[in-house]
Enzyme design. Structure first.
Site, PDB file in Angstrom:
ATOM      1  N   LYS A   1       0.662  -1.115  -0.135  1.00 35.05           N
ATOM      2  CA  LYS A   1       0.027  -0.183  -0.072  1.00 35.05           C
ATOM      3  C   LYS A   1       0.798   1.520  -0.095  1.00 35.05           C
ATOM      4  O   LYS A   1       0.452   2.254  -0.402  1.00 35.05           O
ATOM      5  CB  LYS A   1      -0.954   0.007   1.310  1.00 35.05           C
ATOM      6  CG  LYS A   1      -1.684  -1.122   1.441  1.00 35.05           C
ATOM      7  CD  LYS A   1      -2.286  -0.916   3.076  1.00 35.05           C
ATOM      8  CE  LYS A   1      -3.414  -2.183   3.264  1.00 35.05           C
ATOM      9  NZ  LYS A   1      -3.870  -1.973   4.514  1.00 35.05           N
ATOM     10  N   GLY A   2       2.144   1.077   0.350  1.00 37.45           N
ATOM     11  CA  GLY A   2       2.774   2.208   0.719  1.00 37.45           C
ATOM     12  C   GLY A   2       3.089   3.361  -0.401  1.00 37.45           C
ATOM     13  O   GLY A   2       3.223   4.547  -0.044  1.00 37.45           O
TER      14      GLY A   2
ATOM     15  N   GLU B   1       7.842   1.905  -6.108  1.00 36.84           N
ATOM     16  CA  GLU B   1       8.032   1.478  -4.844  1.00 36.84           C
ATOM     17  C   GLU B   1       7.943   2.564  -3.764  1.00 36.84           C
ATOM     18  O   GLU B   1       8.581   3.636  -4.104  1.00 36.84           O
ATOM     19  CB  GLU B   1       9.152   0.410  -4.456  1.00 36.84           C
ATOM     20  CG  GLU B   1       9.401   0.158  -3.100  1.00 36.84           C
ATOM     21  CD  GLU B   1       8.379  -0.714  -2.601  1.00 36.84           C
ATOM     22  OE1 GLU B   1       7.203  -0.420  -2.321  1.00 36.84           O
ATOM     23  OE2 GLU B   1       8.654  -2.214  -2.282  1.00 36.84           O
ATOM     24  N   ASP B   2       7.609   2.583  -2.528  1.00 40.21           N
ATOM     25  CA  ASP B   2       7.807   3.851  -1.642  1.00 40.21           C
ATOM     26  C   ASP B   2       9.162   3.690  -1.111  1.00 40.21           C
ATOM     27  O   ASP B   2       9.788   4.770  -1.174  1.00 40.21           O
ATOM     28  CB  ASP B   2       6.736   3.400  -0.268  1.00 40.21           C
ATOM     29  CG  ASP B   2       6.844   2.110   0.313  1.00 40.21           C
ATOM     30  OD1 ASP B   2       7.742   1.192  -0.141  1.00 40.21           O
ATOM     31  OD2 ASP B   2       6.115   1.955   1.440  1.00 40.21           O
TER      32      ASP B   2
ATOM     33  N   ASP C   1      14.829  -0.568   1.316  1.00 46.28           N
ATOM     34  CA  ASP C   1      15.499  -0.584   2.690  1.00 46.28           C
ATOM     35  C   ASP C   1      16.582  -1.457   2.561  1.00 46.28           C
ATOM     36  O   ASP C   1      17.740  -1.423   1.849  1.00 46.28           O
ATOM     37  CB  ASP C   1      14.645  -0.804   3.562  1.00 46.28           C
ATOM     38  CG  ASP C   1      14.937  -0.421   5.286  1.00 46.28           C
ATOM     39  OD1 ASP C   1      16.037   0.114   5.276  1.00 46.28           O
ATOM     40  OD2 ASP C   1      14.654  -1.453   5.931  1.00 46.28           O
TER      41      ASP C   1
ATOM     42  N   LYS D   1      16.805   3.873   0.846  1.00 44.19           N
ATOM     43  CA  LYS D   1      17.779   3.978   1.881  1.00 44.19           C
ATOM     44  C   LYS D   1      19.196   3.196   1.512  1.00 44.19           C
ATOM     45  O   LYS D   1      19.021   1.921   1.846  1.00 44.19           O
ATOM     46  CB  LYS D   1      17.175   3.271   3.215  1.00 44.19           C
ATOM     47  CG  LYS D   1      16.105   4.049   3.798  1.00 44.19           C
ATOM     48  CD  LYS D   1      15.519   3.334   4.910  1.00 44.19           C
ATOM     49  CE  LYS D   1      14.416   4.009   5.445  1.00 44.19           C
ATOM     50  NZ  LYS D   1      13.686   3.243   6.702  1.00 44.19           N
TER      51      LYS D   1
ATOM     52  N   PHE E   1      13.561   5.584  10.627  1.00 44.29           N
ATOM     53  CA  PHE E   1      12.257   4.977  10.239  1.00 44.29           C
ATOM     54  C   PHE E   1      11.344   6.083  10.000  1.00 44.29           C
ATOM     55  O   PHE E   1      11.068   7.267  10.768  1.00 44.29           O
ATOM     56  CB  PHE E   1      11.573   3.995  11.168  1.00 44.29           C
ATOM     57  CG  PHE E   1      10.440   3.468  10.804  1.00 44.29           C
ATOM     58  CD1 PHE E   1      10.670   2.033   9.908  1.00 44.29           C
ATOM     59  CD2 PHE E   1       9.041   3.609  11.004  1.00 44.29           C
ATOM     60  CE1 PHE E   1       9.511   1.293   9.545  1.00 44.29           C
ATOM     61  CE2 PHE E   1       8.170   3.060  10.518  1.00 44.29           C
ATOM     62  CZ  PHE E   1       8.145   1.928   9.875  1.00 44.29           C
TER      63      PHE E   1
ATOM     64  N   ASP F   1       3.717   3.844   6.622  1.00 42.61           N
ATOM     65  CA  ASP F   1       2.945   3.643   7.752  1.00 42.61           C
ATOM     66  C   ASP F   1       3.771   2.913   8.893  1.00 42.61           C
ATOM     67  O   ASP F   1       4.756   2.901   8.479  1.00 42.61           O
ATOM     68  CB  ASP F   1       2.114   2.449   7.534  1.00 42.61           C
ATOM     69  CG  ASP F   1       2.681   1.212   7.247  1.00 42.61           C
ATOM     70  OD1 ASP F   1       3.402   0.988   6.471  1.00 42.61           O
ATOM     71  OD2 ASP F   1       2.268   0.210   8.016  1.00 42.61           O
TER      72      ASP F   1
ATOM     73  N   ARG G   1      -0.511   7.183   7.226  1.00 48.26           N
ATOM     74  CA  ARG G   1      -0.159   6.986   5.805  1.00 48.26           C
ATOM     75  C   ARG G   1      -0.848   8.401   4.997  1.00 48.26           C
ATOM     76  O   ARG G   1      -0.404   8.691   4.055  1.00 48.26           O
ATOM     77  CB  ARG G   1      -1.034   5.922   5.176  1.00 48.26           C
ATOM     78  CG  ARG G   1      -0.551   4.658   5.519  1.00 48.26           C
ATOM     79  CD  ARG G   1      -1.075   3.442   4.390  1.00 48.26           C
ATOM     80  NE  ARG G   1      -1.148   2.275   4.964  1.00 48.26           N
ATOM     81  CZ  ARG G   1       0.104   1.304   4.465  1.00 48.26           C
ATOM     82  NH1 ARG G   1       1.351   1.903   3.894  1.00 48.26           N
ATOM     83  NH2 ARG G   1       0.389   0.154   4.978  1.00 48.26           N
TER      84      ARG G   1
HETATM   85  P1  IMP Z   1      12.975  -3.911   2.338  1.00 42.58           P
HETATM   86  O1  IMP Z   1      12.430  -5.166   1.690  1.00 42.58           O
HETATM   87  O2  IMP Z   1      13.881  -4.088   3.614  1.00 42.58           O
HETATM   88  O3  IMP Z   1      13.631  -3.113   1.092  1.00 42.58           O
HETATM   89  O4  IMP Z   1      11.718  -3.246   2.639  1.00 42.58           O
HETATM   90  C1  IMP Z   1      11.178  -2.532   2.124  1.00 42.58           C
HETATM   91  C2  IMP Z   1       9.835  -2.130   2.630  1.00 42.58           C
HETATM   92  O5  IMP Z   1       9.732  -2.080   4.146  1.00 42.58           O
HETATM   93  C3  IMP Z   1       9.226  -0.909   1.991  1.00 42.58           C
HETATM   94  O6  IMP Z   1       8.164  -1.146   0.951  1.00 42.58           O
HETATM   95  C4  IMP Z   1       8.368  -0.393   3.226  1.00 42.58           C
HETATM   96  O7  IMP Z   1       7.119  -0.944   2.993  1.00 42.58           O
HETATM   97  C5  IMP Z   1       8.876  -0.825   4.383  1.00 42.58           C
HETATM   98  N1  IMP Z   1       9.907   0.030   5.104  1.00 42.58           N
HETATM   99  C6  IMP Z   1      10.980   0.125   5.041  1.00 42.58           C
HETATM  100  N2  IMP Z   1      11.589   1.332   5.750  1.00 42.58           N
HETATM  101  C7  IMP Z   1      10.517   1.986   6.148  1.00 42.58           C
HETATM  102  C8  IMP Z   1      10.263   3.027   6.800  1.00 42.58           C
HETATM  103  O8  IMP Z   1      10.975   3.763   7.137  1.00 42.58           O
HETATM  104  N3  IMP Z   1       8.838   3.480   7.022  1.00 42.58           N
HETATM  105  C9  IMP Z   1       7.949   2.668   6.373  1.00 42.58           C
HETATM  106  N4  IMP Z   1       8.054   1.718   5.990  1.00 42.58           N
HETATM  107  C10 IMP Z   1       9.334   1.271   5.787  1.00 42.58           C
HETATM  108 MG    MG Z   2       5.195  -1.136   3.788  1.00 42.25          MG
END
Ligand code: IMP
Ligand code: MG
Length: 175
Positions: free
Chosen positions: A42-43, A98-99, A102, A130, A151, A158, A164
């Protein structure tokens, strides 16, 4: 988490400038053929809505929902597709929206799933990169804002499904 743990990090005006720039970059790189813009729910729903309006290339939109297992603030690398695309992407130019990238686990898995469907091109656009937290190799072709740690919430992002709807992006202190 309470309200005084939130500190303004990126204002809605600053976000809008970055989204406009991303729209111009995507338009410039895809002058002709129709794009398939993929919103990762949803992000990225607010980012997506603003981004597609900043793109001048003809496009169609579609939506995917993936769940990444892990804690509230950390993903694990196990990704499940909860809602798949409705359009076929073989032979088409596709942009994943994508939002946040990370650790990179979510997008790495998603990228491989979509690549197996033989799109003509497959690009990644993220609002937030990030970069220093990467555990697997994922490069965004289009990145709005690069940040190190912290974060964040708001503008679609969220904490436990909340916040959101905030127009700006805030960092959660002591998260
Ligand atoms: P990854 O798989 O570790 O790259 O995580 C990516 C997902 O984690 C993103 O699509 C977000 O939904 C969530 N996420 C990572 N960091 C944050 C943050 O700082 N705030 C909110 N959601 C986050
Ligand atoms: Mg998320």
């Amino acid at each position: 988490m309470n309200q005084d743990q939130l500190k303004l990090l990126f204002s809605k005006d600053y976000i809008a400038e970055q989204v406009e720039r991303l729209g111009q970059e995507i338009t410039r790189d895809h002058p002709g053929t129709e794009l398939v813009m993929v919103c990762i729910l949803k992000g990225s729903f607010l980012f997506f809505a603003d981004l597609v309006r900043a793109i001048e290339t003809p496009l169609v939109v579609d939506f995917m929902r993936v769940a990444s297992y892990g804690s509230e603030t950390q993903t694990s690398g196990i990704v499940e597709v909860r809602k798949d695309l409705e359009v076929a992407i073989a032979g088409r130019d596709v942009v994943i929206v994508e939002d946040i990238i990370d650790s990179g686990h979510t997008l790495r898995t998603l990228y491989n799933i979509l690549l197996q469907r033989n799109p003509r091109s497959l690009k990644i656009c993220t609002l937030i990169d990030k970069r220093s937290r990467r555990e697997v190799v994922v490069e965004a072709d289009y990145a709005g804002i690069t940040m190190d740690d912290g974060f964040i919430i708001g503008y679609g992002l969220d904490f436990d499904e909340r916040y959101r709807n905030l127009a700006d992006i805030f960092v959660v202190e002591n998260a």
